[in-house]
Motif scaffolding. Structure first.
Motif, PDB file in Angstrom:
ATOM      1  N   SER A   1      -3.157  -3.726 -21.434  1.00 47.91           N
ATOM      2  CA  SER A   1      -2.061  -3.065 -22.136  1.00 47.91           C
ATOM      3  C   SER A   1      -1.503  -1.979 -21.229  1.00 47.91           C
ATOM      4  N   ASN A   2      -0.362  -1.450 -21.621  1.00 48.32           N
ATOM      5  CA  ASN A   2       0.241  -0.365 -20.861  1.00 48.32           C
ATOM      6  C   ASN A   2      -0.683   0.827 -20.774  1.00 48.32           C
ATOM      7  N   SER A   3      -1.350   1.142 -21.900  1.00 51.10           N
ATOM      8  CA  SER A   3      -2.211   2.317 -21.943  1.00 51.10           C
ATOM      9  C   SER A   3      -3.467   2.135 -21.102  1.00 51.10           C
ATOM     10  N   GLU A   4      -3.759   0.910 -20.672  1.00 49.04           N
ATOM     11  CA  GLU A   4      -4.894   0.682 -19.785  1.00 49.04           C
ATOM     12  C   GLU A   4      -4.473   0.746 -18.315  1.00 49.04           C
ATOM     13  N   LEU A   5      -3.287   0.193 -18.007  1.00 45.55           N
ATOM     14  CA  LEU A   5      -2.863   0.149 -16.607  1.00 45.55           C
ATOM     15  C   LEU A   5      -2.380   1.510 -16.112  1.00 45.55           C
ATOM     16  N   ILE A   6      -1.683   2.242 -16.977  1.00 44.02           N
ATOM     17  CA  ILE A   6      -1.126   3.528 -16.537  1.00 44.02           C
ATOM     18  C   ILE A   6      -2.214   4.500 -16.072  1.00 44.02           C
ATOM     19  N   PRO A   7      -3.327   4.692 -16.812  1.00 44.23           N
ATOM     20  CA  PRO A   7      -4.369   5.587 -16.293  1.00 44.23           C
ATOM     21  C   PRO A   7      -4.927   5.119 -14.951  1.00 44.23           C
ATOM     22  N   MET A   8      -5.050   3.811 -14.759  1.00 44.66           N
ATOM     23  CA  MET A   8      -5.538   3.307 -13.472  1.00 44.66           C
ATOM     24  C   MET A   8      -4.637   3.771 -12.335  1.00 44.66           C
ATOM     25  N   LEU A   9      -3.327   3.697 -12.567  1.00 44.68           N
ATOM     26  CA  LEU A   9      -2.383   4.105 -11.528  1.00 44.68           C
ATOM     27  C   LEU A   9      -2.402   5.610 -11.313  1.00 44.68           C
ATOM     28  N   LYS A  10      -2.489   6.354 -12.387  1.00 45.30           N
ATOM     29  CA  LYS A  10      -2.429   7.814 -12.276  1.00 45.30           C
ATOM     30  C   LYS A  10      -3.713   8.396 -11.687  1.00 45.30           C
TER      31      LYS A  10
ATOM     32  N   VAL B   1       0.852  -1.186   0.000  1.00 48.55           N
ATOM     33  CA  VAL B   1       0.000   0.000   0.000  1.00 48.55           C
ATOM     34  C   VAL B   1       0.890   1.239   0.000  1.00 48.55           C
ATOM     35  N   LEU B   2       0.736   2.072  -1.029  1.00 48.35           N
ATOM     36  CA  LEU B   2       1.490   3.321  -1.134  1.00 48.35           C
ATOM     37  C   LEU B   2       0.551   4.498  -0.884  1.00 48.35           C
ATOM     38  N   SER B   3       1.066   5.506  -0.208  1.00 49.89           N
ATOM     39  CA  SER B   3       0.301   6.728   0.032  1.00 49.89           C
ATOM     40  C   SER B   3       1.117   7.920  -0.446  1.00 49.89           C
ATOM     41  N   LYS B   4       0.414   8.955  -0.914  1.00 51.76           N
ATOM     42  CA  LYS B   4       1.116  10.137  -1.413  1.00 51.76           C
ATOM     43  C   LYS B   4       0.272  11.384  -1.198  1.00 51.76           C
ATOM     44  N   GLY B   5       0.931  12.535  -1.293  1.00 47.25           N
ATOM     45  CA  GLY B   5       0.225  13.806  -1.243  1.00 47.25           C
ATOM     46  C   GLY B   5      -0.370  14.158  -2.588  1.00 47.25           C
ATOM     47  N   ASN B   6      -1.195  15.203  -2.611  1.00 42.65           N
ATOM     48  CA  ASN B   6      -1.896  15.583  -3.841  1.00 42.65           C
ATOM     49  C   ASN B   6      -0.945  15.977  -4.959  1.00 42.65           C
ATOM     50  N   LEU B   7       0.194  16.569  -4.627  1.00 45.35           N
ATOM     51  CA  LEU B   7       1.102  17.077  -5.655  1.00 45.35           C
ATOM     52  C   LEU B   7       2.249  16.118  -5.941  1.00 45.35           C
ATOM     53  N   GLU B   8       2.203  14.922  -5.384  1.00 42.85           N
ATOM     54  CA  GLU B   8       3.263  13.935  -5.609  1.00 42.85           C
ATOM     55  C   GLU B   8       2.859  12.947  -6.689  1.00 42.85           C
ATOM     56  N   SER B   9       3.849  12.313  -7.285  1.00 41.95           N
ATOM     57  CA  SER B   9       3.591  11.150  -8.137  1.00 41.95           C
ATOM     58  C   SER B   9       4.000   9.918  -7.350  1.00 41.95           C
ATOM     59  N   TRP B  10       3.625   8.736  -7.849  1.00 45.00           N
ATOM     60  CA  TRP B  10       3.957   7.500  -7.123  1.00 45.00           C
ATOM     61  C   TRP B  10       5.455   7.243  -7.145  1.00 45.00           C
ATOM     62  N   GLY B  11       6.124   7.588  -8.231  1.00 42.57           N
ATOM     63  CA  GLY B  11       7.576   7.508  -8.240  1.00 42.57           C
ATOM     64  C   GLY B  11       8.147   6.199  -8.739  1.00 42.57           C
ATOM     65  N   PHE B  12       7.401   5.459  -9.567  1.00 48.05           N
ATOM     66  CA  PHE B  12       7.981   4.253 -10.163  1.00 48.05           C
ATOM     67  C   PHE B  12       7.560   4.169 -11.623  1.00 48.05           C
ATOM     68  N   SER B  13       8.345   3.432 -12.398  1.00 47.87           N
ATOM     69  CA  SER B  13       8.017   3.235 -13.805  1.00 47.87           C
ATOM     70  C   SER B  13       7.787   1.754 -14.053  1.00 47.87           C
ATOM     71  N   ILE B  14       6.984   1.454 -15.071  1.00 50.25           N
ATOM     72  CA  ILE B  14       6.647   0.062 -15.377  1.00 50.25           C
ATOM     73  C   ILE B  14       6.917  -0.243 -16.842  1.00 50.25           C
ATOM     74  N   VAL B  15       7.166  -1.515 -17.112  1.00 52.20           N
ATOM     75  CA  VAL B  15       7.259  -2.016 -18.480  1.00 52.20           C
ATOM     76  C   VAL B  15       6.441  -3.294 -18.573  1.00 52.20           C
ATOM     77  N   GLY B  16       6.105  -3.686 -19.791  1.00 54.56           N
ATOM     78  CA  GLY B  16       5.345  -4.920 -19.997  1.00 54.56           C
ATOM     79  C   GLY B  16       3.919  -4.628 -20.424  1.00 54.56           C
ATOM     80  N   GLY B  17       3.074  -5.638 -20.306  1.00 52.40           N
ATOM     81  CA  GLY B  17       1.675  -5.500 -20.689  1.00 52.40           C
ATOM     82  C   GLY B  17       1.392  -6.114 -22.044  1.00 52.40           C
TER      83      GLY B  17
END
Length: 655
Positions: A628-637, A567-583
């Motif tokens: 796909s990558n384009s499906e997972l990335i919006p979920m995370l963001k 479980v990751l937590s962040k402030g409103n102006l932060e990003s999660w801070g990791f990058s992903i590959v695959g999908g």
């Protein structure tokens, strides 16, 4: 005000637009009653905005229109035709007093950033409010004015230089590009003023490691390789009290580019392990280290010689097609540089861009003092042709990567004596590494006092919750005589007793108690790697405690995976801070999602549980397989301040 739509709305809500004409009801979301944004189709034939549907499905399990049972993972992105129709809806500039222009919805963001006098005035006022000390001083020059530090003049018809890409895999820049949840670019209420604060900075460093014992292990675990979606070789962990730990300069997340002058940025995992295990008193490593986010503005250009200006044009099939480029800033030089090219991506196929090229402009927009985020916005809003002007300095590229079965030197031809230079083969199973496994049942008649003659590792009490596996087969036991159980085999059961959920000591006890009987039946799993045979790595194993390679674990069936929630937590102006590959990709099929980089100073970095090479299985309980990558990335963001990642973590290969 939002820097994309120019209107005030909650940070994670849909953008707001002033449409010129009434929009057809077929293009309206029946949750928010506005024209669709990021449209998602349900199996029952209805279409909603991505954010609207996601928020609705967090509370309900049915379709808002017909109340049929529905889960979010059953929904999929609408067709390209529908998305294009929506993007071409005509909207009015929200700054009516200063600007009366109308344009397609997809063009509004670029209009605001580059052409709208109202939005420019708003940003200037915002900047003055935030920096009252600067009131009364002259405004900074606009982009492209003459007091910007001069770079070499850009010729109108620069020569085109064809250069092979490094072949290293990449996580791409921007929200829609495959491979990166870009920690350096998040939409915020502060708009563009954050751009200068949040540029991701990386450095390439050469590190010399000294060993008193030339065969002493370095003490780090690595993941990646061109035969995995990660592509690059990435440090997963540095072991305490090791040679690397004592040196103190290499950290988890560093990318290893060269070993003793040999480029390993595009070699298989097994080859990289072999290079790093090679004994010697001194080891020279070139590593790429991400330093986190810079809060400095660009400084003056550093001078250099032997530079060439090159024009490169990439043609996208549609606006959403990624280029497969990762852009960064450097700590010691102004501007934007190409860090990596995605193998098989549009830029890599074109072959004219190379690592370390400096981007001077894109589509005529001056980026000599720009940021990766500004470049990403230009690329993402371009419909078709993306025109780069880049500056290339001779002598900065890495050497040609070593190919399978070759070394850094040329080898002699068996027919003559002339050197044979190994050419890169275009389709060498990049990202397509597959491991298969076979179950085997071994029944043995034995003497009651005869031992099995094996040692084991793993156990569910292990840090990585590994299954029980064979670390050695001794030449004194019945299993050595039988010959079917091998080092690296995963033990499933003995005489019907399940071993897959036991800790190490429980497994040892079960094996010992059953070894006392006259007959033993073992069920095991043999992992068959279809790439480089692991036996080639046993040449220099003195000094290394044996354990399976990281890629071996990737071949295990899912029922042997141990999933954990982070479980990751962040402030409103932060990003999660990791990058992903695959999908999922049509050309490659389903591939796992892997964590490729973790940026220092971010929530993922501070949490310390997520590691490079971890496989993402689900996000907030929604399975990632088939996405796909384009499906997972919006979920995370789209997650506001908290996200639950379900991951499988395999130990990297020890070197």
């Amino acid at each position: 005000l939002c820097c994309e739509c120019g209107q005030a709305h909650p940070l994670l809500d849909n953008h707001l637009y002033n449409f010129q004409d009434e929009v057809d009801d077929e293009l309206i979301c029946h949750i928010c009653l506005q024209p669709l944004l990021q449209p998602m189709d349900t199996p029952c034939g209805h279409t909603y905005c991505f954010k609207c549907l996601e928020n609705f499905m967090q509370e309900y399990n049915f379709c808002p229109m017909d109340r049929k049972k529905l889960s979010f993972q059953q929904c999929h992105r609408s067709s390209l035709l529908v998305r294009n129709l929506l993007d071409k809806l005509i909207v009015l500039c929200p700054f009516k007093a200063e600007c009366q222009q109308s344009m397609q919805r997809c063009e509004l963001e670029a209009h605001l950033q580059n052409r709208c006098p109202g939005f420019k005035q708003y940003k200037s006022e915002l900047q003055r409010k935030r920096n009252p000390i600067s009131k009364g001083k002259e405004d900074p020059p606009a982009k492209g004015e003459t007091n910007t530090p001069k770079d070499p003049e850009l010729p109108s018809g620069g020569s085109s230089l064809v250069a092979e890409s490094s072949g290293a895999a990449v996580v791409s820049l921007g929200t829609a590009e495959p491979g990166l949840v870009n920690p350096a670019f998040e939409e915020t209420e502060e708009g563009e003023s954050l751009v200068q604060k949040t540029s991701l900075v990386a450095e390439t460093t050469t590190i010399e490691i000294h060993r008193e014992d030339p065969e002493e292990e370095l003490g780090m675990r690595i993941v990646g390789g061109k035969d995995t979606p990660l592509g690059n070789i990435v440090v997963q962990e540095v072991l305490r009290d090791s040679v690397i730990a004592a040196d103190g300069r290499i950290a988890p997340g560093d990318h290893i580019l060269e070993v003793n002058g040999v480029n390993i940025s595009s070699v298989t995992h097994c080859q990289a392990v072999s290079f790093l295990r090679h004994p010697g008193p001194v080891l020279h490593l070139m590593v790429l280290q991400e330093k986190g986010f810079s809060n400095k503005t660009a400084q003056q250009d550093s001078t250099s010689t032997n530079r060439e200006v090159i024009h490169v044009t990439l043609v996208k099939r549609d606006r959403s097609e990624p280029l497969g480029i990762k852009l960064i800033r450097k700590t010691d030089e102004a501007g934007i540089f190409i860090l990596d090219l995605l193998e098989g991506g549009l830029a890599a196929k074109n072959g004219k861009l190379s690592r370390n090229d400096r981007v001077l402009s894109i589509n005529g927009q001056d980026l000599r003092q720009g940021t990766p985020e500004a470049a990403a916005q230009i690329i993402q809003t371009t419909e078709s042709r993306v025109n780069f002007v880049i500056l290339r300095q001779s002598g900065v590229q890495l050497g040609e990567p070593v190919e399978d079965g070759s070394t850094s030197n040329s080898s002699s031809s068996s027919s003559g004596g002339s050197p044979v230079h190994h050419r890169r083969r275009p389709d060498q199973n990049h990202y397509r590494r597959k491991s298969s496994y076979q179950k085997k049942t071994v029944a043995i008649k034995k003497e009651p006092k005869e031992s099995l003659g094996i040692t084991i590792g793993g156990g569910r009490d292990n840090k990585n919750r590994l299954p029980i596996y064979v670390t050695s087969v001794q030449p004194i036991g019945c299993l050595f005589r039988d010959g079917r159980i091998k080092r690296g085999d995963v033990l499933l059961s003995i005489n019907g007793i399940d071993l897959t959920h036991l800790n190490y000591y429980e497994a040892v006890s079960a094996l010992k108690s059953n070894a006392a009987s006259h007959s033993v039946t073992l069920k095991a799993l043999e992992i068959l790697s279809l790439n480089s045979p692991e036996a080639s790595l046993d040449i220099r194993e003195r000094g290394f405690s044996w354990s399976p390679l990281w890629i071996t674990w990737l071949g295990l069936p899912s029922y042997l995976h141990f999933c954990q929630d982070i479980v990751l937590s962040k402030g409103n102006l932060e990003s999660w801070g990791f990058s992903i590959v695959g999908g999922f990709e049509e050309s490659k099929g389903n591939q796992p999602f892997f964590i490729k980089t973790i940026v220092p100073g971010t929530p993922a970095f501070r949490d310390r549980k997520l590691k490079c090479g971890d496989e993402i299985v689900a996000v907030n309980g929604v399975p990632a397989i088939g996405m796909s990558n384009s499906e997972l990335i919006p979920m995370l963001k789209e997650q506001r301040n908290k996200v639950t990642l379900t991951v499988v973590s395999w130990p990297g290969s020890l070197v």
